[in-house]
Design a protein around this motif. Structure first.
Motif, PDB file in Angstrom:
ATOM      1  N   ALA A  53      36.934  32.789  39.243  1.00  0.00           N
ATOM      2  CA  ALA A  53      36.178  32.338  40.417  1.00  0.00           C
ATOM      3  C   ALA A  53      35.338  31.098  40.084  1.00  0.00           C
ATOM      4  N   ASP A  54      34.766  31.064  38.868  1.00  0.00           N
ATOM      5  CA  ASP A  54      34.000  29.885  38.454  1.00  0.00           C
ATOM      6  C   ASP A  54      34.887  28.648  38.405  1.00  0.00           C
ATOM      7  N   ARG A  55      36.082  28.804  37.887  1.00  0.00           N
ATOM      8  CA  ARG A  55      36.975  27.652  37.719  1.00  0.00           C
ATOM      9  C   ARG A  55      37.634  27.235  39.030  1.00  0.00           C
ATOM     10  N   PHE A  56      38.092  28.219  39.841  1.00  0.00           N
ATOM     11  CA  PHE A  56      38.921  27.900  41.005  1.00  0.00           C
ATOM     12  C   PHE A  56      38.193  28.058  42.340  1.00  0.00           C
ATOM     13  N   GLY A  57      36.984  28.603  42.329  1.00  0.00           N
ATOM     14  CA  GLY A  57      36.213  28.759  43.561  1.00  0.00           C
ATOM     15  C   GLY A  57      36.434  30.100  44.227  1.00  0.00           C
ATOM     16  N   ASP A  58      35.547  30.408  45.173  1.00  0.00           N
ATOM     17  CA  ASP A  58      35.602  31.699  45.869  1.00  0.00           C
ATOM     18  C   ASP A  58      36.823  31.837  46.765  1.00  0.00           C
ATOM     19  N   GLY A  93      36.304  40.972  47.323  1.00  0.00           N
ATOM     20  CA  GLY A  93      35.958  40.557  45.971  1.00  0.00           C
ATOM     21  C   GLY A  93      37.064  40.750  44.957  1.00  0.00           C
ATOM     22  N   GLU A  94      38.279  40.944  45.426  1.00  0.00           N
ATOM     23  CA  GLU A  94      39.425  41.083  44.525  1.00  0.00           C
ATOM     24  C   GLU A  94      40.123  39.737  44.393  1.00  0.00           C
ATOM     25  N   LEU A  95      40.950  39.608  43.366  1.00  0.00           N
ATOM     26  CA  LEU A  95      41.712  38.380  43.179  1.00  0.00           C
ATOM     27  C   LEU A  95      42.748  38.247  44.289  1.00  0.00           C
ATOM     28  N   ASP A  96      42.751  37.121  44.950  1.00  0.00           N
ATOM     29  CA  ASP A  96      43.772  36.816  45.961  1.00  0.00           C
ATOM     30  C   ASP A  96      44.895  36.093  45.220  1.00  0.00           C
ATOM     31  N   ARG A  97      45.894  36.852  44.800  1.00  0.00           N
ATOM     32  CA  ARG A  97      46.963  36.307  43.971  1.00  0.00           C
ATOM     33  C   ARG A  97      47.745  35.212  44.691  1.00  0.00           C
ATOM     34  N   GLY A  98      47.903  35.360  45.990  1.00  0.00           N
ATOM     35  CA  GLY A  98      48.616  34.340  46.753  1.00  0.00           C
ATOM     36  C   GLY A  98      47.873  33.016  46.747  1.00  0.00           C
ATOM     37  N   ALA A  99      46.573  33.076  46.973  1.00  0.00           N
ATOM     38  CA  ALA A  99      45.761  31.853  46.987  1.00  0.00           C
ATOM     39  C   ALA A  99      45.730  31.206  45.607  1.00  0.00           C
ATOM     40  N   LEU A 100      45.564  32.017  44.579  1.00  0.00           N
ATOM     41  CA  LEU A 100      45.543  31.472  43.225  1.00  0.00           C
ATOM     42  C   LEU A 100      46.911  30.900  42.859  1.00  0.00           C
ATOM     43  N   GLY A 101      47.966  31.617  43.220  1.00  0.00           N
ATOM     44  CA  GLY A 101      49.319  31.146  42.934  1.00  0.00           C
ATOM     45  C   GLY A 101      49.609  29.808  43.578  1.00  0.00           C
ATOM     46  N   ALA A 102      49.137  29.631  44.804  1.00  0.00           N
ATOM     47  CA  ALA A 102      49.356  28.361  45.506  1.00  0.00           C
ATOM     48  C   ALA A 102      48.722  27.203  44.740  1.00  0.00           C
ATOM     49  N   ILE A 103      47.614  27.472  44.078  1.00  0.00           N
ATOM     50  CA  ILE A 103      46.932  26.424  43.297  1.00  0.00           C
ATOM     51  C   ILE A 103      47.662  26.171  41.979  1.00  0.00           C
ATOM     52  N   GLY A 149      47.912  21.483  35.267  1.00  0.00           N
ATOM     53  CA  GLY A 149      46.604  21.592  34.622  1.00  0.00           C
ATOM     54  C   GLY A 149      45.870  22.850  35.050  1.00  0.00           C
ATOM     55  N   ALA A 150      45.962  23.173  36.332  1.00  0.00           N
ATOM     56  CA  ALA A 150      45.327  24.390  36.836  1.00  0.00           C
ATOM     57  C   ALA A 150      45.975  25.629  36.220  1.00  0.00           C
ATOM     58  N   ARG A 151      47.306  25.595  36.088  1.00  0.00           N
ATOM     59  CA  ARG A 151      48.005  26.729  35.469  1.00  0.00           C
ATOM     60  C   ARG A 151      47.549  26.904  34.027  1.00  0.00           C
ATOM     61  N   ARG A 152      47.426  25.799  33.306  1.00  0.00           N
ATOM     62  CA  ARG A 152      46.960  25.883  31.912  1.00  0.00           C
ATOM     63  C   ARG A 152      45.522  26.408  31.844  1.00  0.00           C
ATOM     64  N   ASP A 153      44.685  26.011  32.787  1.00  0.00           N
ATOM     65  CA  ASP A 153      43.314  26.524  32.830  1.00  0.00           C
ATOM     66  C   ASP A 153      43.309  28.041  33.056  1.00  0.00           C
ATOM     67  N   LEU A 154      44.153  28.494  33.969  1.00  0.00           N
ATOM     68  CA  LEU A 154      44.247  29.934  34.231  1.00  0.00           C
ATOM     69  C   LEU A 154      44.705  30.669  32.978  1.00  0.00           C
ATOM     70  N   GLU A 155      45.720  30.149  32.330  1.00  0.00           N
ATOM     71  CA  GLU A 155      46.229  30.786  31.107  1.00  0.00           C
ATOM     72  C   GLU A 155      45.175  30.800  30.002  1.00  0.00           C
ATOM     73  N   ALA A 156      44.361  29.746  29.929  1.00  0.00           N
ATOM     74  CA  ALA A 156      43.300  29.697  28.915  1.00  0.00           C
ATOM     75  C   ALA A 156      42.261  30.786  29.160  1.00  0.00           C
ATOM     76  N   ILE A 157      42.093  31.192  30.414  1.00  0.00           N
ATOM     77  CA  ILE A 157      41.172  32.281  30.744  1.00  0.00           C
ATOM     78  C   ILE A 157      41.827  33.630  30.468  1.00  0.00           C
ATOM     79  N   THR A 158      43.031  33.818  31.002  1.00  0.00           N
ATOM     80  CA  THR A 158      43.632  35.157  30.985  1.00  0.00           C
ATOM     81  C   THR A 158      44.317  35.530  29.681  1.00  0.00           C
ATOM     82  N   HIS A 159      45.011  34.599  29.036  1.00  0.00           N
ATOM     83  CA  HIS A 159      45.795  34.969  27.855  1.00  0.00           C
ATOM     84  C   HIS A 159      44.955  35.575  26.729  1.00  0.00           C
ATOM     85  N   PRO A 160      43.798  35.005  26.381  1.00  0.00           N
ATOM     86  CA  PRO A 160      42.990  35.646  25.332  1.00  0.00           C
ATOM     87  C   PRO A 160      42.507  37.047  25.742  1.00  0.00           C
ATOM     88  N   LEU A 161      42.160  37.210  27.008  1.00  0.00           N
ATOM     89  CA  LEU A 161      41.709  38.527  27.486  1.00  0.00           C
ATOM     90  C   LEU A 161      42.839  39.543  27.427  1.00  0.00           C
TER      91      LEU A 161
END
Length: 195
Positions: A49-54, A61-71, A77-89
């Motif tokens: 949410a910090d990186r991609f907005g509300d 308050g759940e992840l809107d996978r469709g909205a995130l996927g569209a981005i 670059g956005a995909r790499r940012d998402l992976e940098a957040i999720t892959h380590p977790l």
């Protein structure tokens, strides 16, 4: 022993995972872990949410996978940012779950994108579950309510049968019924997973 379990969408990989659990394996589902690390209230979801907005959150308050996927599918670059957040977790949580194994227990990592991610070297044995394309499409339509064109697009985005065969130590044909699959998994357990 650490086993990588993979297969194309609709192949019946989850059914094989359930049968391996019946034999005593500990199965860690990569998709379930990926959902867990971005669940409401998680650090992962807050970082997204910090990186991609509300706009990537639902009203609940759940992840809107469709909205995130569209981005992320439109912006590398956005995909790499998402992976940098999720892959380590995801990696950290997967290790935590594997650490819960009993001594000598077979560890099975149910990882749909094993081939696409080049992860075959991480496992002692790679099991690939397969079924004919038409069977897979029928399963996705009947059991998941997935429109045929969506299912076909998902299949095209995944590794090919040839790519999966190239990394498979064990190939499970899941074109038949549940009893046939059970016998095949029993055989794999005896011949490949019991030391």
């Amino acid at each position: 022993m650490k086993v990588g379990l993979t297969g194309g969408i609709g192949s019946g990989k989850s059914a094989v995972a359930r049968l391996l659990v019946e034999h005593g394996a500990l199965v860690v589902d990569a998709d379930a872990v990926a959902r867990e690390v971005v669940a409401p209230g998680s650090a992962g979801l807050a970082q997204i949410a910090d990186r991609f907005g509300d706009g990537v959150l639902t009203a609940r308050g759940e992840l809107d996978r469709g909205a995130l996927g569209a981005i992320v599918f439109a912006d590398e670059g956005a995909r790499r940012d998402l992976e940098a957040i999720t892959h380590p977790l995801i990696a950290a949580r997967t290790l935590e779950l594997f650490a819960a194994a009993k001594p000598g227990q077979v560890l099975v990592h149910d990882i749909p994108l094993l081939v696409e991610l080049g992860r075959e070297g991480d496992y002692d044995v790679v099991i690939v579950v397969d079924a004919p394309v038409e069977t897979r499409l029928q399963r996705l339509e009947e059991h998941r309510g997935m429109p045929r064109e969506v299912a076909e697009a998902r299949m095209r985005s995944q590794a090919s049968d040839e790519q999966r065969r190239a990394v498979a130590d064990v190939w499970i044909d899941n074109a038949g019924d549940e009893d046939t699959l059970r016998r095949r998994v029993d055989d794999v357990w005896r011949t490949h997973l019991q030391g």
